[in-house]
Motif scaffolding. Structure first.
Motif, PDB file in Angstrom:
ATOM      1  N   GLU A 199      35.432 -35.149  99.135  1.00  0.00           N
ATOM      2  CA  GLU A 199      34.182 -35.778  98.698  1.00  0.00           C
ATOM      3  C   GLU A 199      33.169 -34.733  98.233  1.00  0.00           C
ATOM      4  N   ASP A 208      26.312 -30.551  84.689  1.00  0.00           N
ATOM      5  CA  ASP A 208      25.020 -31.135  84.324  1.00  0.00           C
ATOM      6  C   ASP A 208      23.852 -30.468  85.036  1.00  0.00           C
ATOM      7  N   LEU A 217      31.700 -30.750  91.687  1.00  0.00           N
ATOM      8  CA  LEU A 217      32.297 -30.579  90.359  1.00  0.00           C
ATOM      9  C   LEU A 217      31.682 -31.519  89.331  1.00  0.00           C
ATOM     10  N   ARG A 218      31.314 -32.717  89.748  1.00  0.00           N
ATOM     11  CA  ARG A 218      30.673 -33.645  88.813  1.00  0.00           C
ATOM     12  C   ARG A 218      29.287 -33.160  88.399  1.00  0.00           C
ATOM     13  N   ALA A 219      28.566 -32.559  89.352  1.00  0.00           N
ATOM     14  CA  ALA A 219      27.205 -32.115  89.066  1.00  0.00           C
ATOM     15  C   ALA A 219      27.140 -30.678  88.575  1.00  0.00           C
ATOM     16  N   TRP A 220      28.270 -29.968  88.543  1.00  0.00           N
ATOM     17  CA  TRP A 220      28.248 -28.553  88.151  1.00  0.00           C
ATOM     18  C   TRP A 220      27.893 -28.386  86.681  1.00  0.00           C
ATOM     19  N   PHE A 270      34.246 -33.292  94.901  1.00  0.00           N
ATOM     20  CA  PHE A 270      34.040 -34.233  93.804  1.00  0.00           C
ATOM     21  C   PHE A 270      32.577 -34.252  93.368  1.00  0.00           C
ATOM     22  N   VAL A 271      31.667 -34.273  94.336  1.00  0.00           N
ATOM     23  CA  VAL A 271      30.241 -34.293  94.003  1.00  0.00           C
ATOM     24  C   VAL A 271      29.813 -32.990  93.329  1.00  0.00           C
TER      25      VAL A 271
END
Length: 210
Positions: free
Chosen positions: A105, A116, A111-114, A108-109
């Motif tokens: 978890e 942006d 890598l998704r926000a890296w 995932f958070v």
């Protein structure tokens, strides 16, 4: 690479190693000491981004009070490592599963926000971190703060309830009975005849006996 970046990576390595040693240390005292090191390192990382209030709060509250208390409790308790390791194999698969889910978890958070994430903007010199944090907590996140306080209250009550046992080595006080008590129930006047002690008789001398 700037000095701040080098210092950040060094602190990050120390933090990861200390956190790993917390869960792999064979001695509870060693684990607590590495946890103190992890908290102190995290506070230094907060200091790098000029979050002085959070860094000082972490050092004073956790390192200076909570973790030192844990350390004294662990050192005073006679903990048997054999008892702690007895159920490790039983709960190891469940612990690894939960740990893997948490790591997935967080990854995932992150890598998704890296991609942006905007560049870090340092606050101005005249910005009060304590005022900004308090305003954010009690205006935008007031409901979350109340929920967190309620969860901590429930945890404290649960800890007290779990540690309370039926003990017979001390007296329990009942405030309702203490309020309704009367003087006649506590004090009783008893009349007794006065007793006058007589002085002991003088022993007869040897010459008188003869």
């Amino acid at each position: 690479m700037s000095f701040d970046s080098i210092l950040f990576y060094l602190l990050a390595i120390v933090l990861v190693v200390a956190a790993f040693r917390v869960i792999t240390a064979t001695s509870p005292v060693t684990g607590v000491l590495h946890l103190i090191l992890a908290f102190f390192t995290a506070s230094m990382m907060w200091m790098l981004i000029q979050a002085e209030f959070l860094a000082l709060a972490l050092v004073i509250v956790y390192v200076g009070a909570v973790m030192v208390l844990f350390l004294f409790v662990v050192m005073m308790l006679d903990m048997r490592l054999e008892g702690l390791k007895s159920g490790m194999k039983v709960y190891l698969p469940l612990g690894l599963t939960i740990g893997g889910i948490m790591v997935a978890e967080m990854a995932f958070v992150v890598l998704r926000a890296w991609g942006d994430a905007a560049p870090l903007q340092l606050p101005a010199d005249d910005v009060d971190n304590t005022l900004v944090l308090g305003t954010a907590m009690y205006t935008h996140f007031a409901y979350a703060v109340q929920i967190g306080g309620l969860i901590l209250l429930v945890g404290m009550i649960a800890a007290i309830a779990l540690t309370m046992r039926a003990r017979t080595d001390y007296k329990r006080t009942h405030p309702n009975r203490q309020v309704r008590v009367k003087a006649a129930d506590r004090v009783r006047v008893v009349q007794m005849a006065a007793v006058v002690e007589q002085p002991p008789a003088a022993p007869e001398s040897e010459g008188a006996e003869k």
